[in-house]
Write a protein that holds these residues in place. Structure first.
Motif, short mmCIF file in Angstrom:
data_model
loop_
_atom_site.label_atom_id
_atom_site.label_comp_id
_atom_site.label_asym_id
_atom_site.label_seq_id
_atom_site.Cartn_x
_atom_site.Cartn_y
_atom_site.Cartn_z
N PHE A 4 14.76 85.29 54.81
CA PHE A 4 14.18 86.43 55.53
C PHE A 4 14.11 86.00 56.98
CE2 PHE A 4 12.61 86.77 51.24
CZ PHE A 4 12.79 88.11 50.97
N ALA A 46 3.16 83.23 50.94
CA ALA A 46 4.45 83.74 51.44
C ALA A 46 4.23 84.52 52.74
CB ALA A 46 5.15 84.59 50.39
N ALA A 47 3.68 83.84 53.71
CA ALA A 47 3.15 84.47 54.93
C ALA A 47 4.23 84.87 55.92
CB ALA A 47 2.18 83.51 55.61
N GLY A 48 5.44 84.34 55.81
CA GLY A 48 6.47 84.68 56.80
C GLY A 48 6.01 84.26 58.18
N ALA A 51 2.28 88.32 59.20
CA ALA A 51 1.99 89.76 59.26
C ALA A 51 0.65 90.11 58.60
CB ALA A 51 3.11 90.55 58.57
N ASP A 70 4.16 79.22 53.33
CA ASP A 70 5.52 79.74 53.09
C ASP A 70 6.43 78.53 52.88
OD1 ASP A 70 6.77 82.79 53.84
OD2 ASP A 70 8.24 81.15 53.70
N HIS A 71 7.58 78.76 52.25
CA HIS A 71 8.50 77.62 52.08
C HIS A 71 9.51 77.53 53.22
CE1 HIS A 71 12.00 79.87 49.87
NE2 HIS A 71 11.46 80.60 50.80
N ASP A 72 9.55 78.55 54.07
CA ASP A 72 10.61 78.63 55.08
C ASP A 72 10.11 78.02 56.40
OD1 ASP A 72 12.31 79.52 57.15
OD2 ASP A 72 12.98 81.20 55.93
N LEU A 75 10.59 80.18 59.66
CA LEU A 75 9.59 81.24 59.87
C LEU A 75 8.25 80.62 60.29
CD1 LEU A 75 10.28 83.69 56.90
CD2 LEU A 75 10.91 83.96 59.31
N LEU A 118 5.30 75.12 51.77
CA LEU A 118 5.13 74.85 50.34
C LEU A 118 6.04 75.77 49.55
CD1 LEU A 118 3.02 73.12 48.65
CD2 LEU A 118 1.81 75.26 48.31
N ASP A 119 6.71 75.22 48.54
CA ASP A 119 7.48 76.07 47.64
C ASP A 119 6.54 76.59 46.55
OD1 ASP A 119 9.12 77.29 45.86
OD2 ASP A 119 10.34 75.51 45.41
N LEU A 120 6.20 77.86 46.65
CA LEU A 120 5.21 78.42 45.71
C LEU A 120 5.75 78.51 44.30
CD1 LEU A 120 3.78 81.16 48.06
CD2 LEU A 120 2.50 79.23 47.12
N THR A 138 1.68 89.62 50.96
CA THR A 138 2.29 90.91 51.28
C THR A 138 3.81 90.80 51.24
OG1 THR A 138 2.18 92.81 52.76
CG2 THR A 138 2.27 90.68 53.83
N ALA A 139 4.45 91.85 50.72
CA ALA A 139 5.91 91.94 50.67
C ALA A 139 6.52 90.72 50.00
CB ALA A 139 6.47 92.11 52.08
N PHE A 140 5.94 90.31 48.92
CA PHE A 140 6.38 89.07 48.27
C PHE A 140 6.55 89.21 46.76
CE2 PHE A 140 4.71 85.00 46.30
CZ PHE A 140 5.90 84.31 46.37
N PHE A 199 12.28 82.10 41.44
CA PHE A 199 11.12 82.09 40.53
C PHE A 199 11.53 82.47 39.11
CE2 PHE A 199 9.51 82.82 44.75
CZ PHE A 199 8.27 82.18 44.78
C1 LIG Z 1 9.75 89.84 52.67
S1 LIG Z 1 9.19 88.33 53.28
C2 LIG Z 1 7.49 88.73 53.64
C3 LIG Z 1 6.88 87.81 54.67
C4 LIG Z 1 5.48 88.24 55.16
N1 LIG Z 1 4.52 88.25 54.08
C5 LIG Z 1 5.55 89.60 55.83
O1 LIG Z 1 5.13 90.59 55.25
O2 LIG Z 1 6.07 89.67 56.96
C6 LIG Z 1 9.02 87.30 51.84
C7 LIG Z 1 8.49 85.93 52.14
O3 LIG Z 1 8.44 85.16 50.94
C8 LIG Z 1 8.72 83.82 51.28
N2 LIG Z 1 9.12 83.09 50.08
C9 LIG Z 1 10.15 83.37 49.26
N3 LIG Z 1 10.24 82.45 48.28
C10 LIG Z 1 9.21 81.56 48.48
C11 LIG Z 1 8.78 80.37 47.82
N4 LIG Z 1 9.43 79.89 46.76
N5 LIG Z 1 7.69 79.73 48.29
C12 LIG Z 1 7.04 80.19 49.40
N6 LIG Z 1 7.42 81.30 50.09
C13 LIG Z 1 8.50 81.97 49.64
C14 LIG Z 1 9.85 83.98 52.29
O4 LIG Z 1 10.08 82.80 53.04
C15 LIG Z 1 9.34 85.13 53.13
O5 LIG Z 1 8.54 84.70 54.19
#
Ligand SMILES: C[S@@+](CC[C@H](N)C(=O)[O-])C[C@H]1O[C@@H](n2cnc3c(N)ncnc32)[C@H](O)[C@@H]1O
Length: 299
Positions: A4, A46-48, A51, A70-72, A75, A118-120, A138-140, A199
């Protein structure tokens, strides 16, 4: 790995902000007590680029310590700048910390944000949910599997903490005007959403009802509300992105009907160029809390 980029998160942010259920956000804020410390501690999964913090912090008139996970790494590296730009734009003072950001919020409150990579999928349980007053995401959740949601529910319920899970897609897509091949394109998109995003098989549009079911089964009170994106005809960039993404997925997953997908894309792009297309993308918000403790009855 699922990618993302920060530009996409920025493009969708106004739609997310307009779609969120104010009622469920207010319920979540109300559920954050009783406080166990002077500062509220919140965890966003998964905070990105943060937001959820930007949406919720101004609604909580209290000092706050947020941990954004977040794992990224890319971001997370952008996150402090995004938050500082947002804070300054809103007329708030802020400063960079060694590992995050401090914002001087409303009514003299202070909001600290720290991040953790962190890899959730593997390491959710390494976070101590009970160390926070509330959990958000959110959005996760549409990215995760039924098995991971069951882990999330067990981890959360053991802590007794409230959760606010916003903007999970629910599968509805309403292109206006409608055309015959919308169903073909949207079905392909839904099937693609069910792929593995790290997942196990993703729940996609089934994630909100699945989490609601897991939490209710463990005694939580759950409430949900629609939180739909409404993309107007004058946002050509957003509409083109949605059209192209849907057509790319359909062409990839159904090469046998590439001609129909091509015609659908051409029609929709033409409508966008003439400001003649709108789109609703269905999402849902979920708020859940532990049952209220029964009052102590004295003899
Ligand atoms: C659609 S984005 C939403 C980001 C943020 N919550 C927002 O609304 O702007 C999904 C998020 O999930 C995170 N994500 C996906 N797989 C993940 C994992 N295994 N561990 C942690 N974060 C993860 C991505 O890196 C991304 O930031």
């Amino acid at each position: 790995m699922n990618g993302f980029d920060a530009q996409w998160l920025r493009q969708r942010a106004p739609y997310d902000a307009a779609a969120r259920s104010p009622r469920l956000a207010a319920d979540f804020v109300a559920a954050l007590g009783p406080r166990t410390s002077a500062t509220l501690r919140l965890l966003d999964l998964a905070a990105g680029t943060g937001a959820n913090f930007r949406a919720l912090a101004p609604q909580i008139v209290h000092d706050q310590d947020w941990l954004l996970v977040d794992h990224d790494a890319t971001l997370l590296a952008r996150l402090p700048d995004e938050i500082m730009q947002w804070a300054r734009h809103g007329g708030r003072r802020c400063e960079a910390l060694r590992d995050g950001v401090r914002v001087h919020g409303d009514a003299g409150t202070v909001w600290c944000v720290r991040t953790r990579q962190l890899d959730l999928a593997g390491a959710l349980e390494s976070l101590d949910a009970a160390a926070f007053d509330g959990i958000t995401t959110t959005a996760f959740l549409d990215l995760v599997s039924q098995a991971w949601l069951a882990r999330l529910a067990a981890w959360l319920v053991a802590s007794g903490r409230p959760v606010l899970a916003t903007l999970t897609v629910d599968g509805r897509r309403l292109w206006q005007p409608a055309c015959a091949d919308d169903a073909l394109i949207d079905d392909a998109f839904r099937r693609h959403q069910a792929g593995d995003k790290g997942f196990g098989p993703s729940l996609g549009p089934d994630a909100t009802p699945a989490l609601a079911g897991c939490l209710r089964a463990r005694g939580y009170a759950v409430d949900t509300a629609p939180a739909d994106w409404r993309i107007p005809a004058d946002d050509a960039a957003m509409l083109l992105r949605m059209v192209d993404e849907a057509a790319d997925v359909a062409r990839e997953t159904m090469p046998a009907v590439a001609g129909r997908v091509h015609d659908w894309r051409a029609l929709r792009r033409d409508q966008v160029a003439r400001a003649g297309l709108t789109l609703i993308v269905g999402h849902a918000d979920l708020f859940a809390r532990a049952p209220r403790a029964s009052p102590v009855v004295r003899a």
